[in-house]
Design a protein around this motif. Structure first.
Motif, mmCIF file in Angstrom:
data_model
loop_
_atom_site.group_PDB
_atom_site.id
_atom_site.type_symbol
_atom_site.label_atom_id
_atom_site.label_comp_id
_atom_site.label_asym_id
_atom_site.label_seq_id
_atom_site.Cartn_x
_atom_site.Cartn_y
_atom_site.Cartn_z
ATOM 1 N N ARG A 46 -5.940 7.645 -10.928
ATOM 2 C CA ARG A 46 -6.843 7.332 -9.818
ATOM 3 C C ARG A 46 -7.573 8.587 -9.338
ATOM 4 N NH1 ARG A 46 -7.449 3.142 -6.516
ATOM 5 N NH2 ARG A 46 -5.573 2.113 -7.326
ATOM 6 N N PRO A 96 1.194 -2.593 -15.119
ATOM 7 C CA PRO A 96 2.077 -1.608 -14.465
ATOM 8 C C PRO A 96 3.446 -1.482 -15.111
ATOM 9 C CG PRO A 96 1.963 -3.616 -13.158
ATOM 10 C CD PRO A 96 0.947 -3.775 -14.257
ATOM 11 N N LYS A 144 0.824 -1.209 0.000
ATOM 12 C CA LYS A 144 0.000 0.000 0.000
ATOM 13 C C LYS A 144 0.858 1.258 0.000
ATOM 14 C CE LYS A 144 -4.167 -1.962 2.102
ATOM 15 N NZ LYS A 144 -5.201 -1.810 3.138
ATOM 16 N N LEU A 200 -8.117 3.246 -15.686
ATOM 17 C CA LEU A 200 -7.574 2.925 -14.363
ATOM 18 C C LEU A 200 -7.275 1.436 -14.252
ATOM 19 C CD1 LEU A 200 -6.854 3.613 -11.439
ATOM 20 C CD2 LEU A 200 -9.295 3.422 -10.859
ATOM 21 N N TYR A 201 -8.168 0.606 -14.782
ATOM 22 C CA TYR A 201 -7.947 -0.847 -14.755
ATOM 23 C C TYR A 201 -6.686 -1.215 -15.538
ATOM 24 C CZ TYR A 201 -8.749 -5.833 -15.606
ATOM 25 O OH TYR A 201 -8.603 -7.193 -15.702
ATOM 26 N N HIS A 257 -4.050 0.645 -16.021
ATOM 27 C CA HIS A 257 -2.882 1.081 -15.264
ATOM 28 C C HIS A 257 -2.605 0.153 -14.084
ATOM 29 C CE1 HIS A 257 -1.685 5.179 -16.791
ATOM 30 N NE2 HIS A 257 -2.665 4.840 -17.602
ATOM 31 N N GLN A 258 -3.649 -0.415 -13.518
ATOM 32 C CA GLN A 258 -3.460 -1.322 -12.386
ATOM 33 C C GLN A 258 -2.958 -2.685 -12.834
ATOM 34 O OE1 GLN A 258 -7.468 -1.121 -10.832
ATOM 35 N NE2 GLN A 258 -6.911 0.370 -9.257
ATOM 36 N N ASN A 259 -3.314 -3.104 -14.039
ATOM 37 C CA ASN A 259 -3.003 -4.452 -14.487
ATOM 38 C C ASN A 259 -1.893 -4.533 -15.528
ATOM 39 O OD1 ASN A 259 -5.230 -6.541 -13.374
ATOM 40 N ND2 ASN A 259 -6.158 -4.515 -13.663
ATOM 41 N N LYS A 305 3.736 7.953 -16.727
ATOM 42 C CA LYS A 305 2.514 7.284 -16.284
ATOM 43 C C LYS A 305 1.294 8.188 -16.419
ATOM 44 C CE LYS A 305 3.433 3.077 -14.999
ATOM 45 N NZ LYS A 305 2.755 1.944 -15.659
ATOM 46 N N HIS A 346 2.602 -8.157 -6.488
ATOM 47 C CA HIS A 346 1.881 -9.237 -7.171
ATOM 48 C C HIS A 346 1.762 -10.401 -6.198
ATOM 49 C CE1 HIS A 346 0.358 -11.771 -10.352
ATOM 50 N NE2 HIS A 346 1.295 -12.669 -10.099
ATOM 51 N N LEU A 392 5.093 -1.707 -6.174
ATOM 52 C CA LEU A 392 4.228 -2.533 -7.013
ATOM 53 C C LEU A 392 4.289 -3.972 -6.511
ATOM 54 C CD1 LEU A 392 5.359 -1.145 -10.482
ATOM 55 C CD2 LEU A 392 3.484 -0.335 -9.048
#
Length: 656
Positions: free
Chosen positions: A603, A458, A54, A451-452, A454-456, A516, A61, A59
């Motif tokens: 975000r 990276p 957090k 956003l999805y 960027h999260q998946n 980014k 996984h 990053l």
């Protein structure tokens, strides 16, 4: 005895927990302690109150740290790589756009690293020859825009999996080492390198070697000469004069022969095209939809007269489709080639075709150009990564076909077409305009899909990279579906810079870099286009370095209050919606900040749109009006303010 065993078990358990639960936290805190951070509070979240996953810039996984992305936070001094050795799953490090200097970091102590990004720092040292020995997994190494000197370390050339290597904008001297394999992307420009360019790199763009006066050989125009075969100057001069006439005659004859051969081939192919029209071999010119809409994409490809028949014939006998989804009925490439086909449009990457299979399923086949430099392994790895994506605002790729000279993507056909067609072509198509609630719902969905990504994804600096209204399709409920995402790793660099939206961002035009937040800039332009109804291309100057764009135009008009000339008058309004429209406009402008540091991240942008949605949900008057209008989507409604609404009830495929 039992007591002793209990103590032993407790000690073992303690060390086991430490190794698997605390070591990453301790390693990161130790690393933080070694850093000199110029920006106050940049790593404030790095404390024991929260798990490392957090923390900002970390990053993860499956609960383990696999990457650090500490960019643009004014890091000073040197890096303590030993502090990171407790991160057993670490695969990626990025310290771009900081002020790091000192000795070159000992990255080889982290032998499992796959990517290293040190661009735009202040290193002014020589890199040791063995700096990358043992790094068998390293694929990407970015060292550009520093002050590195000395020779390129030999250990770089022996990295077995290296695909991308950039050292442009440094002070490297000496020769380019002989690499053991071809690189997908590299840049050696603007150094002080000399000597012949290795043959394995001779097929690269010559721009990748510019700014090195001592380099010679292909792809540069300067030839390499041996000191043993250089003739005296006066002999060489006289020889050139004596043979100049013959060279000219030979060149003219060769040119005439080439022209005659090309004309013969064109005539033959055009005759063949008139006689036979094979499936998926139609010319990717403007579709009937484009002609009716009167729109021409700014990045539309050039038309030609050649046929794809030889290629498709070869594919039929030797290839199979690779499927990324199990929920679709399987079909073969031959089924697509035999089915009836309709050209939907021709964009910057190639033509798109609508096909109807024998089962009645409608699919879209997109034929990609500009991918011929991508290796099989990297292409398939990237496609598998894209195939794992599942989100309601992404158009999934059903299957793909790979061959060195041919790449095809197969997707579902989306009936309502593109956002671009609905914003700019609805009049010519005889369709009503999109209303305000629908437009807001579309940009909100685009933000969620972005956003999805960027999260998946990276590991990609710009996970979409090509966000524009023609790459947003609308389903039967006018929910947006993003297309053409995740392409940057598969497009050759020169074509990407020329064609992809990410490379038109302010940070690339000014500093030749993608960040980014580049996708956020694309989202901001899309929001402004949706609210104003104007094409972003209308604001682009012939000079690509110009900062004049849609955002600067909106800023020149918008003074913080409602301005009638700024917004698309066909959007309509619902009760008290002016404040909401202005809030979305401000979100769009915040996404278009030229200064990347001031720009929202993805975000924050999505959260602001979600907050705006919650405000609307609390407005009962709005929803009672909207609900009554939604029931009459097949007709024209009138709000309590007496403003006409145009609901979309016809369908077409958007421009690709």
């Amino acid at each position: 005895m039992e007591f002793t065993s209990l103590i032993f078990f407790s000690i073992v358990s303690f060390f086991f927990v430490s190794a698997h639960g605390l070591s990453e936290t301790e390693s990161l805190l130790k690393f933080k302690k070694s850093l000199i951070i110029g920006r106050a509070g940049a790593l404030e979240s790095w404390d024991r109150k929260n798990p490392p996953c957090k923390w900002i810039g970390v990053l993860c996984h499956n609960g383990y740290v696999w990457g650090l992305r500490l960019e643009n936070i004014e890091l000073l001094g040197s890096l303590d790589i030993e502090a990171l050795m407790g991160l057993k799953s670490l695969r990626s490090l990025s310290f771009m756009n900081n002020k790091l200097k000192g000795p070159f970091p000992e990255f080889k102590k982290l032998g499992a690293l796959k990517s290293i990004y040190l661009s735009n720092n202040q290193y002014d040292v020589k890199i040791p020859r063995d700096a990358f020995e043992g790094m068998g997994w390293l694929k990407k190494l970015y060292l550009e825009q520093n002050k590195f000197s000395g020779e390129i370390p030999m250990s770089v050339a022996t990295i077995p999996k290296l695909l991308e290597f950039r050292i442009d904008g440094n002070r490297f001297t000496g020769q380019i080492p002989e690499f053991t394999h071809e690189l997908n992307m590299s840049n050696f420009s603007n150094n002080a390198l000399s000597g012949p360019i290795p043959k394995i790199l001779s097929r690269m763009d010559q721009k990748m070697f510019e700014g090195n006066k001592g380099l010679c050989g292909k792809p540069l125009d300067s030839e390499c000469y041996s000191p043993y075969n250089i003739s005296p100057e006066h002999k060489a001069s006289s020889k050139k004069k004596s043979s100049k006439f013959f060279y000219i005659v030979a060149a003219v004859v060769a040119a005439l022969l080439a022209i005659l051969i090309i004309l013969g081939i064109i005539i033959m192919l055009c005759r063949r095209k008139r006689n036979k029209q094979p499936l998926l071999s139609q010319e990717p010119g403007p579709s009937s939809l484009q002609k009716r809409a009167g729109i021409q994409e700014g990045d539309k490809g050039q038309s030609s007269c050649h046929s794809l028949k030889p290629t498709t014939k070869r594919m039929t006998h030797t290839t199979k489709l690779s499927f990324l989804r199990d929920d679709k009925g399987k079909f073969e490439l031959q089924d697509l080639l035999k089915a009836s086909a309709e050209i939907l449009g021709s964009g910057c990457f190639g033509a798109s075709y609508k096909t109807v299979l024998s089962s009645g399923s409608m699919m879209v086949v997109k034929r990609f150009k500009h991918m011929n430099t991508v290796g099989t392994e990297e292409f398939q790895e990237n496609m598998k990564r894209l195939g794992r994506l599942r989100h309601g605002n992404l158009l999934p790729i059903v299957a793909y076909y790979y061959k060195k000279e041919e790449k095809l993507f197969v997707c579902d056909f989306v009936e309502k077409g593109s956002l671009a067609a609905h914003l700019h072509g609805h009049k010519s198509l005889g369709q009503p305009s999109l209303d305000w609630p629908t437009r807001f719902n579309i940009v909100k969905g685009v933000g969620r899909g972005l956003l999805y990504l960027h999260q998946n994804l990276p590991s990609l600096m710009a996970p979409h990279g090509h966000l524009k209204s023609s790459n947003v399709l609308l389903n039967e409920n006018y929910e947006p579906l993003l297309t053409d995402y995740g392409l940057i790793p598969m497009i050759d660099e020169e074509s990407a810079q020329e064609l992809m939206v990410a490379y038109k961002s302010p940070e690339y035009l000014k500093h030749s870099r993608v960040t980014k937040k580049t996708d956020v800039w694309g989202l901001g332009i899309l929001i402004l286009e949706t609210l104003t109804g104007k094409l972003p291309e209308c604001f682009q100057q012939a000079d690509k370095k110009s900062e004049h764009d849609m955002a600067s135009w909106v800023n020149s008009i918008f003074q913080g209050e409602w301005t009638q000339e700024l917004f698309d008058q066909e959007m309509g309004k619902t009760n008290n919606s002016e404040a909401e429209i202005l809030k979305l406009l401000r979100i769009g402008l915040s996404c278009c900040e030229v200064d990347v540091e001031k720009r929202l991240d993805i975000r924050e942008a999505v959260e602001k749109m979600e907050d705006l949605m919650k405000e609307r949900e609390g407005d009962d008057d709005f929803y009672s009006t909207y609900a009554s209008e939604a029931d009459g989507r097949s007709s024209r409604g009138v709000s309590s303010e007496g403003i006409n609404f145009s609901w979309n009830d016809s369908s077409h495929q958007g421009i690709k």
